[in-house]
Motif scaffolding. Structure first.
Motif, PDB file in Angstrom:
ATOM      1  N   HIS A   6      36.392  23.352  34.506  1.00 58.58           N
ATOM      2  CA  HIS A   6      35.183  23.810  33.827  1.00 58.58           C
ATOM      3  C   HIS A   6      34.307  22.619  33.450  1.00 58.58           C
ATOM      4  O   HIS A   6      34.812  21.551  33.139  1.00 58.58           O
ATOM      5  CB  HIS A   6      35.558  24.587  32.564  1.00 58.58           C
ATOM      6  N   ARG A   7      33.003  22.832  33.470  1.00 60.92           N
ATOM      7  CA  ARG A   7      32.075  21.764  33.059  1.00 60.92           C
ATOM      8  C   ARG A   7      32.255  21.446  31.592  1.00 60.92           C
ATOM      9  O   ARG A   7      32.280  20.305  31.201  1.00 60.92           O
ATOM     10  CB  ARG A   7      30.637  22.197  33.348  1.00 60.92           C
ATOM     11  N   TRP A   8      32.387  22.486  30.766  1.00 66.72           N
ATOM     12  CA  TRP A   8      32.615  22.275  29.335  1.00 66.72           C
ATOM     13  C   TRP A   8      33.588  23.328  28.801  1.00 66.72           C
ATOM     14  O   TRP A   8      33.679  24.427  29.320  1.00 66.72           O
ATOM     15  CB  TRP A   8      31.301  22.309  28.546  1.00 66.72           C
ATOM     16  N   ILE A   9      34.304  22.917  27.769  1.00 68.13           N
ATOM     17  CA  ILE A   9      35.268  23.803  27.107  1.00 68.13           C
ATOM     18  C   ILE A   9      35.111  23.630  25.598  1.00 68.13           C
ATOM     19  O   ILE A   9      35.014  22.500  25.115  1.00 68.13           O
ATOM     20  CB  ILE A   9      36.719  23.470  27.519  1.00 68.13           C
ATOM     21  N   MET A  10      35.091  24.744  24.874  1.00 71.50           N
ATOM     22  CA  MET A  10      35.086  24.688  23.408  1.00 71.50           C
ATOM     23  C   MET A  10      36.526  24.803  22.926  1.00 71.50           C
ATOM     24  O   MET A  10      37.292  25.632  23.416  1.00 71.50           O
ATOM     25  CB  MET A  10      34.251  25.833  22.822  1.00 71.50           C
ATOM     26  N   LEU A  11      36.885  23.972  21.960  1.00 72.14           N
ATOM     27  CA  LEU A  11      38.248  23.943  21.425  1.00 72.14           C
ATOM     28  C   LEU A  11      38.204  24.130  19.914  1.00 72.14           C
ATOM     29  O   LEU A  11      37.428  23.470  19.230  1.00 72.14           O
ATOM     30  CB  LEU A  11      38.920  22.611  21.765  1.00 72.14           C
ATOM     31  N   ASP A  12      39.047  25.017  19.407  1.00 76.20           N
ATOM     32  CA  ASP A  12      39.093  25.231  17.963  1.00 76.20           C
ATOM     33  C   ASP A  12      40.425  25.869  17.607  1.00 76.20           C
ATOM     34  O   ASP A  12      41.116  26.428  18.453  1.00 76.20           O
ATOM     35  CB  ASP A  12      37.934  26.119  17.507  1.00 76.20           C
ATOM     36  N   GLY A  13      40.770  25.789  16.340  1.00 76.44           N
ATOM     37  CA  GLY A  13      41.977  26.414  15.832  1.00 76.44           C
ATOM     38  C   GLY A  13      41.614  27.481  14.821  1.00 76.44           C
ATOM     39  O   GLY A  13      40.622  27.358  14.113  1.00 76.44           O
ATOM     40  N   THR A  14      42.415  28.530  14.774  1.00 72.38           N
ATOM     41  CA  THR A  14      42.203  29.577  13.781  1.00 72.38           C
ATOM     42  C   THR A  14      43.556  29.987  13.210  1.00 72.38           C
ATOM     43  O   THR A  14      44.582  29.846  13.877  1.00 72.38           O
ATOM     44  CB  THR A  14      41.464  30.786  14.388  1.00 72.38           C
ATOM     45  N   TYR A  15      43.543  30.448  11.975  1.00 71.30           N
ATOM     46  CA  TYR A  15      44.784  30.815  11.299  1.00 71.30           C
ATOM     47  C   TYR A  15      44.845  32.316  11.079  1.00 71.30           C
ATOM     48  O   TYR A  15      43.843  32.948  10.753  1.00 71.30           O
ATOM     49  CB  TYR A  15      44.888  30.078   9.965  1.00 71.30           C
ATOM     50  N   TYR A  16      46.042  32.881  11.286  1.00 68.92           N
ATOM     51  CA  TYR A  16      46.251  34.303  11.075  1.00 68.92           C
ATOM     52  C   TYR A  16      47.678  34.527  10.596  1.00 68.92           C
ATOM     53  O   TYR A  16      48.626  34.122  11.270  1.00 68.92           O
ATOM     54  CB  TYR A  16      45.995  35.070  12.376  1.00 68.92           C
ATOM     55  N   GLN A  17      47.812  35.109   9.426  1.00 69.28           N
ATOM     56  CA  GLN A  17      49.111  35.420   8.823  1.00 69.28           C
ATOM     57  C   GLN A  17      50.064  34.229   8.846  1.00 69.28           C
ATOM     58  O   GLN A  17      51.212  34.334   9.248  1.00 69.28           O
ATOM     59  CB  GLN A  17      49.738  36.630   9.511  1.00 69.28           C
ATOM     60  N   GLY A  18      49.550  33.073   8.439  1.00 70.00           N
ATOM     61  CA  GLY A  18      50.383  31.878   8.328  1.00 70.00           C
ATOM     62  C   GLY A  18      50.646  31.163   9.637  1.00 70.00           C
ATOM     63  O   GLY A  18      51.364  30.170   9.669  1.00 70.00           O
ATOM     64  N   MET A  19      50.110  31.652  10.737  1.00 67.00           N
ATOM     65  CA  MET A  19      50.312  31.001  12.026  1.00 67.00           C
ATOM     66  C   MET A  19      48.970  30.479  12.528  1.00 67.00           C
ATOM     67  O   MET A  19      47.934  31.086  12.315  1.00 67.00           O
ATOM     68  CB  MET A  19      50.892  31.997  13.031  1.00 67.00           C
ATOM     69  N   CYS A  20      49.013  29.346  13.204  1.00 67.81           N
ATOM     70  CA  CYS A  20      47.801  28.757  13.760  1.00 67.81           C
ATOM     71  C   CYS A  20      47.764  29.023  15.260  1.00 67.81           C
ATOM     72  O   CYS A  20      48.788  28.942  15.940  1.00 67.81           O
ATOM     73  CB  CYS A  20      47.800  27.249  13.500  1.00 67.81           C
ATOM     74  N   VAL A  21      46.589  29.354  15.762  1.00 68.60           N
ATOM     75  CA  VAL A  21      46.385  29.531  17.195  1.00 68.60           C
ATOM     76  C   VAL A  21      45.286  28.572  17.625  1.00 68.60           C
ATOM     77  O   VAL A  21      44.170  28.631  17.111  1.00 68.60           O
ATOM     78  CB  VAL A  21      45.973  30.978  17.546  1.00 68.60           C
ATOM     79  N   LEU A  22      45.606  27.672  18.537  1.00 66.95           N
ATOM     80  CA  LEU A  22      44.625  26.754  19.106  1.00 66.95           C
ATOM     81  C   LEU A  22      44.057  27.425  20.352  1.00 66.95           C
ATOM     82  O   LEU A  22      44.804  27.932  21.186  1.00 66.95           O
ATOM     83  CB  LEU A  22      45.290  25.426  19.472  1.00 66.95           C
ATOM     84  N   ILE A  23      42.728  27.426  20.470  1.00 72.92           N
ATOM     85  CA  ILE A  23      42.088  28.183  21.536  1.00 72.92           C
ATOM     86  C   ILE A  23      41.145  27.304  22.353  1.00 72.92           C
ATOM     87  O   ILE A  23      40.409  26.498  21.790  1.00 72.92           O
ATOM     88  CB  ILE A  23      41.283  29.369  20.950  1.00 72.92           C
ATOM     89  N   ALA A  24      41.183  27.487  23.666  1.00 76.09           N
ATOM     90  CA  ALA A  24      40.239  26.836  24.588  1.00 76.09           C
ATOM     91  C   ALA A  24      39.431  27.936  25.253  1.00 76.09           C
ATOM     92  O   ALA A  24      39.995  28.834  25.880  1.00 76.09           O
ATOM     93  CB  ALA A  24      40.994  26.026  25.636  1.00 76.09           C
ATOM     94  N   VAL A  25      38.085  27.883  25.079  1.00 72.82           N
ATOM     95  CA  VAL A  25      37.229  28.935  25.629  1.00 72.82           C
ATOM     96  C   VAL A  25      36.025  28.353  26.363  1.00 72.82           C
ATOM     97  O   VAL A  25      35.606  27.230  26.103  1.00 72.82           O
ATOM     98  CB  VAL A  25      36.710  29.894  24.524  1.00 72.82           C
ATOM     99  N   THR A  26      35.493  29.154  27.267  1.00 75.78           N
ATOM    100  CA  THR A  26      34.196  28.863  27.886  1.00 75.78           C
ATOM    101  C   THR A  26      33.218  29.885  27.328  1.00 75.78           C
ATOM    102  O   THR A  26      33.577  30.666  26.446  1.00 75.78           O
ATOM    103  CB  THR A  26      34.250  29.003  29.421  1.00 75.78           C
ATOM    104  N   LYS A  27      32.031  29.919  27.867  1.00 77.23           N
ATOM    105  CA  LYS A  27      31.043  30.908  27.420  1.00 77.23           C
ATOM    106  C   LYS A  27      31.514  32.323  27.718  1.00 77.23           C
ATOM    107  O   LYS A  27      31.222  33.257  26.981  1.00 77.23           O
ATOM    108  CB  LYS A  27      29.714  30.640  28.127  1.00 77.23           C
ATOM    109  N   ASP A  28      32.266  32.485  28.802  1.00 78.62           N
ATOM    110  CA  ASP A  28      32.635  33.818  29.278  1.00 78.62           C
ATOM    111  C   ASP A  28      34.005  34.326  28.856  1.00 78.62           C
ATOM    112  O   ASP A  28      34.194  35.515  28.687  1.00 78.62           O
ATOM    113  CB  ASP A  28      32.576  33.859  30.813  1.00 78.62           C
ATOM    114  N   HIS A  29      34.985  33.433  28.730  1.00 80.42           N
ATOM    115  CA  HIS A  29      36.340  33.928  28.481  1.00 80.42           C
ATOM    116  C   HIS A  29      37.250  32.859  27.854  1.00 80.42           C
ATOM    117  O   HIS A  29      36.928  31.679  27.835  1.00 80.42           O
ATOM    118  CB  HIS A  29      36.960  34.416  29.796  1.00 80.42           C
TER     119      HIS A  29
END
Length: 196
Positions: free
Chosen positions: A79-102
């Motif tokens: 991919h040309r670019w990827i957005m990376l961020d972490g989010t927390y849910y019920q004490g667990m962290c999920v690190l996510i890599a996304v593009t504009k579409d998916h």
């Protein structure tokens, strides 16, 4: 040998030696049916009362479905670019890599840290640009795993940090000018920028 069918339409089997009668269970087919029913319910607007089984049976039979950890299929696409961020849910962290579409991939962990980010980044081909929130563990992981990737700070996080230090109504003229600059970042739509 076969011994007729049950009232539910399942084949009944009888032992030739002792005469005991039973039905043959297929745990794989049962689990698939339970998971399909749970997924259909989860992704619809149906209440549990609208399901073809009672709520107690549904909860009992599908309790294991909540423990399934989904896996992303790796495509190897660059991919040309990827957005990376972490989010927390019920004490667990999920690190996510996304593009504009998916969503490209994700990583479950206890908190955002270098080793967790590296585990996620190692599964994805390096993009040209990584858009990040500025979290230190992520920045270190990008330098280690994707050394050639350029880092772009997320506009939302830039604005959040600016507002934290300058407030929404800055008093000093320099702070007002700075606020106008960082709040207008979301309006930039080309590499060419003209300042009046």
């Amino acid at each position: 040998m076969k011994n007729g069918k049950t009232s539910a339409g399942k084949t009944r089997w009888r032992c030739k030696h002792c005469g005991a009668s039973t039905i043959q269970a297929r745990p794989d087919i049962t689990a698939k049916a339970q998971f399909t029913m749970w997924l259909d319910w989860l992704l619809s607007k149906k209440t549990q009362r609208e399901l073809p089984v009672s709520r107690s049976v549904f909860k009992r039979d599908t309790a294991w479905c909540w423990q399934v950890i989904p896996q992303a299929a790796s495509t190897g696409e660059i991919h040309r670019w990827i957005m990376l961020d972490g989010t927390y849910y019920q004490g667990m962290c999920v690190l996510i890599a996304v593009t504009k579409d998916h969503v490209i991939d994700w990583q479950f962990c206890d908190r955002e840290k270098i080793v967790a980010w590296e585990a996620l980044l190692a599964k994805i081909p390096a993009p040209d640009i990584a858009i990040v929130d500025g979290q230190r563990g992520l920045l270190s992981a990008i330098k280690n795993i994707w050394p050639e990737t350029k880092i772009q700070r997320c506009y939302f996080h830039i604005q959040l940090t600016g507002t934290k230090y300058l407030t929404r109504r800055p008093v000093l003229e320099a702070n007002k000018t700075l606020r106008v600059l960082y709040t207008s970042l979301t309006d930039v739509d080309s590499l060419v920028c003209f300042v009046n």
